[in-house]
Write an enzyme that holds these catalytic residues in place. Structure first.
Site, short mmCIF file in Angstrom:
data_model
loop_
_atom_site.label_atom_id
_atom_site.label_comp_id
_atom_site.label_asym_id
_atom_site.label_seq_id
_atom_site.Cartn_x
_atom_site.Cartn_y
_atom_site.Cartn_z
CB ILE A 514 -0.96 0.01 1.22
CG1 ILE A 514 -0.17 -0.11 2.52
CG2 ILE A 514 -2.00 -1.08 1.10
CD1 ILE A 514 -1.04 -0.04 3.77
N GLY A 517 8.75 3.92 -0.25
CA GLY A 517 9.54 5.13 -0.25
C GLY A 517 10.96 4.82 0.16
N GLY A 518 11.71 5.88 0.46
CA GLY A 518 13.11 5.70 0.80
C GLY A 518 13.31 4.89 2.06
CE LYS A 536 6.84 3.15 7.69
NZ LYS A 536 7.13 4.47 8.28
CG ASP A 635 9.04 13.47 5.10
OD1 ASP A 635 9.00 14.45 4.33
OD2 ASP A 635 8.99 12.29 4.70
#
Length: 848
Positions: A514, A517-518, A536, A635
């Site tokens: 879903i 990213g980095g 994650k 961020d």
């Protein structure tokens, strides 16, 4: 005849004092009474027991009594709603023969035998008057109208919105079982019998924290409930509907109610109840009862191996044991609770120890004569003891939590009780041999690196013990990686620790991706309790995050302790070999960019956008000032703002700065965050602070207003006021120019179709521009931003001279293929040579 007349006149003279007393007794005074006044329930029953009213009759002083011959309570009453707001003798009603007196010495209630039931203290000067104000405050005054005593300084179970409850003061129920206490940094509800907390203002998801200063008092006004600092600033705020008068009352069941009165009618409107769940009350189901929250009300049952008793409570199902307090002369037994059952006060208890096992926790309870039960939390190896008094338990269904404890109740054998070696009733039983064997085998298999499943009715995961691993971790971490650590780590309150195999099962071998990213990839998963999560999987080699397990898990403990309604909750983690995975709550609407920037999708209405903005601001404010340690997000962008179909808005990845092992000086060796949302200080190697997040939030707020990326307005077919800005336009510069012209309507997302007023747009644009000041010190705090957005405080005015960087960036957009150097002549900004916002939307950290 003369003799008869003389005797008749003499008799009438003798009756005059009585006539005077009866006349005074039925007279209702307004605002003031004076010494030598007396009243009893007999004399005032015809006037509804009222003997004094405030000037506008908002409040009345009464002798509350059911009948002339019933005991009475001297109280202050809100006249329109008949709500008692203060009582002198609310715990000790006075016999109907008692008399309330006002004298130069003060107020008192005297029994028929002449003894005092209640009285005000001695005063250095005589009392001249008793005054009842329209605020509800009853005051004793001296002859120069100086207050000598007031009811507001002696609250009972109720507080009014014009009244303060200072630190150290409390509201109490008439029976004294429950207290609402203001401490130096919080407001708590206490069950007095067990000295156990069951609610805190700071832990209530409806409260918003602004500061960490020492508290001075709690109060409410027409718009909310506040905990105020010594400097007069709000520490915690609960926003409530605006009403003329608010009543805060601690009910006899221990629940705190805040009610509002609009000024009309005879009823109050309930605006706040704490705790929210009825199962969080100490005696929701009586001592030893298990409370299950239903859609309407609660269901009460006895724990497994306990049965209902004749008095309506619970006791051991067999007759050989009783729940009894030990005198420490006899070795007790323990009876286990079913898996997932928790104690109502556990969420506020501090661990009695950490790092031990179930046996050591049991030993602590056995050695403590006041201990009635203990709970052992596997994920953090924490031991919690319940002392003095046992209340109700919570069933797994009522908690909404996945990480549970093992609970045991202390008991004594009936034969031991009969021999007189124990006293006082209490809880029970010894873990069965089966349970002990299960724990023994669990430890053996854990040492061998095998997966252990300890599910009864809800699953539990491996305890936090990092034993030496000599096996090679293959797959995600890569072949050949070996863990050489042999640390045993014990950290209190750690989130659930999952095994890698459990997360493979939860995500169906990482099938549904879903996000990415980095930092890594994110997958949807489902835990055995049917709750959905986002898992994650952190990339191998991510800078600063693949260090030793101990440092990683310590950071996880920090992040896992951060709880706020606008922050995604960290459910757990996995740390096996070089594998690092984080497990979060799943948000079914995805990230804000998906709802905001997709032209074909449903349009976010203006109020939805404002709710999102306020929620994000409050979440960042909590990170900056509400945690034990300040957390800088680093961020802030729409991809890290998650939405739920229920209306929830939560910030994700707020732990990035913690996980990346930032330098304590505030200087970062590498740039963090996403191009397009970076504050100027990132580009000049200046110190990074919480004001860096404020700048990023200002950019996000402008995107919420416009519904498009800040750096691609015209390229995507959007124009501002019919003005062409070349192939691309930098929306923050355009917002600044439109602000200077007062043309706010042209800045709104056209899809809103005029549903946002110019006043609303102007207010939000000004907040955003204040966040974008070049100098960090000139930006507001996120506390201030949240307060400006929700209308608590007035919006500040942006300083155009401090916003030159926006013009520099904007002109850079207009110079196709150039770096923006040509703009330096018309701006004093030191950022004229920077080109980061319009080079691309390349992401340093990527969406997570």
């Amino acid at each position: 005849m003369a003799l008869v007349l003389r005797h008749t006149l003499h008799f009438l003279v003798l009756l005059l004092p009585l006539f005077h007393h009866l006349t005074a007794a039925v007279q209702v005074s307004t605002e003031f009474l004076y010494p030598n006044f007396t009243a009893s329930s007999i004399g005032y029953i015809e006037k509804d027991n009222v003997f004094l009213t405030s000037r506008s009759s908002t409040f009345s002083a009464i002798l509350s009594s059911d009948s002339p011959q019933s005991p009475f309570i001297f109280s202050i009453l809100h006249t329109s709603t008949s709500t008692v707001v203060w009582s002198a003798n609310f715990a000790s009603p006075a016999p109907y023969t008692s008399v309330l007196s006002l004298s130069a010495a003060g107020l008192s209630i005297t029994l028929s035998n002449g003894s005092l039931l209640w009285f005000t203290p001695r005063f250095p000067r005589p009392i001249a008057a008793l005054c009842l104000l329209d605020s509800g405050n009853l005051i004793l005054l001296d002859d120069v109208n100086k207050s000598m005593w007031q009811s507001f300084e002696h609250p009972t179970d109720t507080l009014l919105s014009s009244q303060r409850l200072p630190v150290g003061a409390s509201l109490s129920t008439p029976n004294g079982d429950y207290r609402l206490l203001v401490t130096a940094d919080d407001v708590v509800l206490l069950w007095v019998l067990g000295d156990q907390q069951y609610w805190r203002l700071s832990a209530d998801l409806r409260s918003m924290k602004y500061l960490d200063d020492p508290a001075s008092y709690m109060a409410a006004n027409e718009s909310g409930l506040f905990l105020i600092s010594e400097a007069g600033r709000a520490l915690y705020v609960v926003k409530l509907p605006r009403t003329n008068l608010k009543f805060m009352k601690l009910e006899s069941d221990g629940r705190f109610h805040l009610m509002g009165y609009s000024g009309n009618g005879s009823s109050l409107t309930e605006e706040l109840v704490a705790p929210i769940s009825a199962c969080d009350l100490p005696l929701s189901c009586g001592a030893l009862g298990v409370c299950t929250l239903l859609s309407r009300g609660v269901a009460c049952n006895c724990p497994t191996s306990f049965a209902g008793s004749a008095d309506g409570g619970c006791s051991p199902a067999d007759s050989s044991a009783r729940a009894t307090l030990s005198n420490c002369a006899t070795e007790p037994s323990y009876r286990s609770l079913e898996s997932g059952v928790e104690y109502f006060a556990n969420k506020f208890l501090k661990p009695a120890s950490s790092g031990g096992n179930v046996s050591s926790c049991r030993s602590l309870c056995t050695a403590n004569c006041s201990c009635l039960a203990f709970f052992y939390k596997n994920s953090s190896t924490s031991c919690f003891l319940v002392n003095n008094q046992l209340g109700s338990f919570l069933s797994p269904r009522s908690q909404g939590v996945f990480d549970s404890s093992e609970g045991y109740i202390k008991i004594m054998a009936q034969s031991q009780l009969d021999s007189g070696r124990s006293r006082n009733l209490i809880p029970i039983l010894l873990p069965s041999i089966t349970v002990l064997l299960a724990l023994l085998f669990a430890g053996i298999y854990w040492r061998r690196g095998k997966r252990i499943s300890r599910s009864r009715k809800s699953p539990k995961f491996a305890t936090l013990k990092l034993w030496t691993s000599k096996t090679r971790d293959r797959g995600f971490a890569g072949a050949g990686s070996i863990s050489d650590e042999s640390d045993e780590i014990s950290i209190p309150d750690l989130p659930t620790r999952f095994t890698y195999e459990e997360l493979i099962a939860a995500t169906n071998n990482f099938r549904t991706k879903i996000g990415s990213g980095g930092f890594g990839e994110v997958f949807k998963g489902d835990l055995p309790d049917k709750s959905s999560v986002a898992v994650k999987r952190i990339k191998t080699g991510t800078s600063g995050i693949q260090g030793k397990k101990k440092e990683f898990i310590t950071e996880i403990a920090v992040i896992g302790s951060i709880h706020h309604v606008n922050l995604v909750r960290l459910r757990g983690f996995c740390a096996e070999g070089r594998r690092r995975l984080l497990v979060y709550d799943y948000m079914d609407r995805g990230s804000l960019d998906q709802s905001l920037f997709v032209p074909s999708g449903p349009v976010l209405e203006w109020q939805e956008r404002m709710d999102i903005a306020v929620g994000v601001a409050r979440g960042l404010a909590y990170l900056h000032s509400g945690c034990d340690r300040k957390v800088i997000h680093c961020d802030v962008k729409p991809e890290n703002i998650l939405l739920h179909s229920s209306g929830g808005v939560k910030i994700s990845d707020f732990g990035m700065a913690k996980l990346m092992s930032t330098d304590q000086s505030g200087l970062f060796t590498t740039m963090r965050g996403t191009r397009g949302y970076l504050a100027p200080e990132w580009l000049t190697n200046s110190a990074i602070s919480d004001k860096t997040d404020v700048y990023s939030f200002g950019l996000v707020l402008l995107e919420i207003i416009r519904g498009r990326r800040n750096w691609s307005m015209v390229a995507e077919g959007w124009s501002i006021g019919g003005t062409a800005f070349g192939e691309m336009g930098y929306y923050p510069m355009i917002a600044l120019e439109m602000h200077e012209k007062g043309r706010y309507l042209e800045l709104a997302d056209p899809r809103l179709e005029g549903k946002a007023t110019e006043e609303e747009l102007g207010r939000v644009v000004r907040v955003a521009l204040c966040c974008l000041h070049e100098e960090p010190a000139m930006r507001p705090t996120m506390d201030g931003v949240a307060a400006m957005l929700d209308g608590t405080i007035e919006v500040g005015q942006p300083r155009p001279e401090a916003l030159g960087v926006l013009r520099v960036y904007g002109r850079g957009f207009l110079c196709s293929g150039e770096s923006g150097k040509g703009s330096s002549s018309s701006s004093s900004s030191s950022y004229s040579g920077l080109s980061y916002p319009y080079i691309s939307s390349q992401e340093v950290s990527g969406p997570r």
